[in-house]
Scaffold this active site. Structure first.
Site, PDB file in Angstrom:
ATOM      1  N   ASP A  15      -1.809  -8.085  15.028  1.00 51.36           N
ATOM      2  CA  ASP A  15      -0.750  -8.635  14.047  1.00 51.36           C
ATOM      3  C   ASP A  15       0.568  -8.547  14.771  1.00 51.36           C
ATOM      4  OD1 ASP A  15      -0.073  -9.347  11.436  1.00 51.36           O
ATOM      5  OD2 ASP A  15       0.506  -7.397  10.708  1.00 51.36           O
ATOM      6  N   GLU A  49     -33.262 -25.891  39.738  1.00 49.13           N
ATOM      7  CA  GLU A  49     -32.561 -24.687  40.277  1.00 49.13           C
ATOM      8  C   GLU A  49     -31.324 -24.558  39.761  1.00 49.13           C
ATOM      9  OE1 GLU A  49     -31.377 -22.823  44.606  1.00 49.13           O
ATOM     10  OE2 GLU A  49     -32.297 -24.834  44.599  1.00 49.13           O
ATOM     11  N   ASN A  78     -21.615 -26.716  49.644  1.00 48.86           N
ATOM     12  CA  ASN A  78     -22.687 -27.556  49.014  1.00 48.86           C
ATOM     13  C   ASN A  78     -24.035 -27.951  49.789  1.00 48.86           C
ATOM     14  OD1 ASN A  78     -23.327 -29.281  47.040  1.00 48.86           O
ATOM     15  ND2 ASN A  78     -21.825 -30.838  47.529  1.00 48.86           N
ATOM     16  N   PHE A 130       0.856  -1.109  -0.025  1.00 52.07           N
ATOM     17  CA  PHE A 130      -0.179   0.055  -0.013  1.00 52.07           C
ATOM     18  C   PHE A 130       1.067   1.377  -0.091  1.00 52.07           C
ATOM     19  CE2 PHE A 130      -3.062  -3.038   1.609  1.00 52.07           C
ATOM     20  CZ  PHE A 130      -4.061  -2.668   1.007  1.00 52.07           C
ATOM     21  N   GLY A 131       2.227   1.349   0.109  1.00 58.24           N
ATOM     22  CA  GLY A 131       2.948   2.257   0.309  1.00 58.24           C
ATOM     23  C   GLY A 131       4.040   2.105   0.863  1.00 58.24           C
ATOM     24  N   HIS A 132       5.175   3.001   1.138  1.00 59.21           N
ATOM     25  CA  HIS A 132       6.398   2.986   1.720  1.00 59.21           C
ATOM     26  C   HIS A 132       6.666   3.908   2.877  1.00 59.21           C
ATOM     27  CE1 HIS A 132       6.339   6.058  -1.384  1.00 59.21           C
ATOM     28  NE2 HIS A 132       7.634   6.498  -0.807  1.00 59.21           N
TER      29      HIS A 132
END
Length: 591
Positions: free
Chosen positions: A268, A543, A536, A151-153
């Site tokens: 990335d 439930e 417990n 896309f570019g530099h």
């Protein structure tokens, strides 16, 4: 059949195509060939952005990472029936993101361009005006090119006036002609927004300004002249010593934890995206390339597939992921640092994805027998295919492998999420968690003590104000944009109480992460003994279903978790209750 440097993985016959430039399978990690990406700032390498291409054969994607010559090659297996390729929908998603044409078997389909309109001659009427300054030439003198991508530099530059006068900087130049979809334009806009909003960490590349003209977008950043982490790995013969690897990993985890606390997921992370500031041996590193990064709310899941093939987490391929995906990438980088080869490898895109989804990293062959057990445990806690069992960056910094290193432990956003769930949970669930907290290992307690101290307890207790103040101390504009503060509103029940350290441990426990411990069975049985004595009680199937947000169809399953003799939870029922029931497993195989 293809080769991969992971254990117990099968790849299709398509993965066995010859590679013209294949290196010896016993050589270290290969350098990255020319590729593409919108965000390879001042790197000098041609790094892919949202490309998963890794095939030596022609690919519909931009060129990607070369096949890794594995130091520890795996065995060959053949599937009894050709498995479904995970690559096809991923490739199509990436081509759509990059504005490429998708051509299925029954003919071409017109490409969708969200936000864009097809005009005469195929031109898309896209708004490529970003609202940035137009006078880059007046402020900076552009010099030689130091890196190039699809896309570019990136160019070396020097300031002409103002605070940066005479100072060298890096200018990332993105061609507007390459922005052929609304998604590509939004990627650039979001990268600048995140770089501008995310500031203040020593291992984060510094953003200065953004400009544009009719042809390009210019992003001005700090110049890092020490080269990539990948180059440093190669210069060391493909691997680091454990001591030197720790120095690198601590820096990576430090900046990743900072990003995650702000609600930013990088997406990335790889050796090419970490640059050294200078050529000095002890120069610090900076993370770069936020072109694929995104802002994410505390309970949000992302679904777009981006990243680089060798570093992509399994849940990304399943299109449901969050901050944990970055931690998988950190695990892959650490694996490479310690052994010189990638944990998941194959000759084609499909083979890489299959390896990521179904293979286990190889910890048996050289050099792993000589690597410490703590380092291997560290990696296994990051390369866990269940994202819920993966360590966060802050947790990783308190792992025994890194505990002797001199570094600060950062505030962990996970603490906020867990405490939020705890204060809104039922008394029965709190009792189950309280029993589990009595079986915590010293390693877990070390992490929890560090987090408790960061909250600034008063008289040994923390309140909602402590959580709010601690978040404010780490605040940036990115945190506000990602709505991280919303989590405080969901912790409102805490405004009427204070937590001492014992109850904080109960509230900040993650049963999923404890399940990742090799000693989970002992932890669970010890916790159940406490639960039998203190928590417990008799509970009906109806439930229990209500406690777990399940419907009547689950009654038969839940009945197996309750003892017929006294109608209380069994050990199995207790662990299942802690774990919860999900709609699907964390690593399903899709047809």
């Amino acid at each position: 059949m293809g080769l991969c440097c992971s254990k117990n993985v099968a790849v299709s016959e398509a993965d066995n195509k010859p590679a013209a430039a294949q290196q010896s399978k016993h050589s270290p990690v290969a350098p990255v060939p020319p590729s593409s990406g919108p965000g390879d700032a001042h790197s000098g390498k041609h790094t892919p952005a949202n490309s998963f291409s890794a095939s030596p054969c022609p690919s519909p994607l931009p060129a990607g990472i070369a096949p890794s010559p594995a130091r520890t090659p795996g065995r060959k297996f053949r599937w009894p029936l050709p498995p479904p390729s995970p690559a096809k929908p991923i490739m199509e998603a990436l081509r759509r993101r990059q504005g490429r044409e998708v051509k299925p078997k029954d003919g071409p389909i017109p490409e969708e361009h969200p936000g864009g309109v097809e005009g005469e001659g195929g031109e898309r009427a896209l708004d490529k005006s970003f609202g940035y300054g137009k006078n880059i030439g007046a402020k900076f003198e552009l010099g030689k090119e130091v890196g190039r991508g699809h896309f570019g530099h990136t160019c070396w530059a020097k300031g002409k006036k103002g605070e940066l006068k005479g100072q060298p900087v890096a200018v990332k130049i993105i061609a507007k002609a390459k922005m052929t979809t609304a998604i590509a334009i939004e990627d650039v806009r979001r990268e600048v927004k995140i770089l501008k909003a995310l500031a203040g960490h020593k291992n984060l590349v510094r953003f200065y300004d953004a400009f544009e003209d009719d042809h390009n977008v210019y992003i001005v950043m700090e110049l890092c002249e020490g080269g990539e982490l990948l180059d440093k790995i190669l210069s060391r013969g493909g691997r680091y010593t454990e001591k030197d690897a720790k120095t690198i990993v601590v820096q990576i985890l430090s900046v990743v934890s900072f990003c995650h606390l702000q609600g930013v997921v990088h997406r990335d992370l790889k050796p090419e995206n970490f640059l050294f500031t200078t050529r000095d041996e002890d120069a610090p590193m900076k993370v770069i390339d936020f072109g694929l990064s995104d802002l994410i709310r505390p309970d949000q899941r992302l679904n777009d597939i981006v990243g680089s093939a060798y570093y992509v987490a399994p849940e990304v391929l399943y299109r449901s992921y969050s901050l944990e995906a970055d931690m998988w990438s950190v695990g892959v980088i650490t694996y490479i640092l310690l052994c010189g080869s990638r944990p998941f490898w194959a000759r084609t895109e499909s083979g890489i994805f299959r390896s990521v989804l179904r293979a286990d990293p190889n910890f048996d062959d050289s050099p792993w027998p000589s690597v410490s057990s703590e380092a291997k445990d560290f990696l296994k806690r990051l390369l866990n295919k269940d994202h819920r069992k993966r360590m966060t960056a802050a947790q990783a910094l308190t792992h025994p492998w890194l505990r002797d290193e001199k570094h600060d432990v950062p505030l962990d956003i996970l603490i906020y999420k867990l405490v939020k769930s705890y204060v809104r949970s039922s008394p029965f669930k709190r009792a189950a968690l309280k029993a589990l907290s009595k079986a915590l290992t010293e390693d877990e307690l070390f992490y929890l003590r560090a987090q408790f101290r960061l909250l600034g307890p008063k008289n040994g207790r923390v309140s909602l104000d402590n959580f709010r103040t601690a978040l404010m101390k780490n605040s940036t504009d990115a945190m506000k944009m990602s709505r991280v503060y919303d989590i405080i509103n969901l912790m409102e029940p805490l405004s009427h109480k204070k937590l001492d350290f014992e109850e904080f441990c109960v509230a900040a426990i993650s049963s999923y992460q404890l399940e990742a411990h090799e000693g989970w069975e002992k932890i669970a049985s010890t916790a159940f003994e406490h639960f039998e004595n203190e928590g417990n009680r008799v509970i009906s199937v109806e439930e229990l279903a209500q406690e777990m947000n399940l419907g009547p169809t689950s009654y038969q399953l839940l009945n197996d978790w309750i003892r017929p003799s006294d109608r209380k939870l069994t050990l199995l029922g207790y662990t299942k209750f802690l774990h919860g029931v999900t709609v699907r497993s964390s690593n399903p195989r899709r047809p």
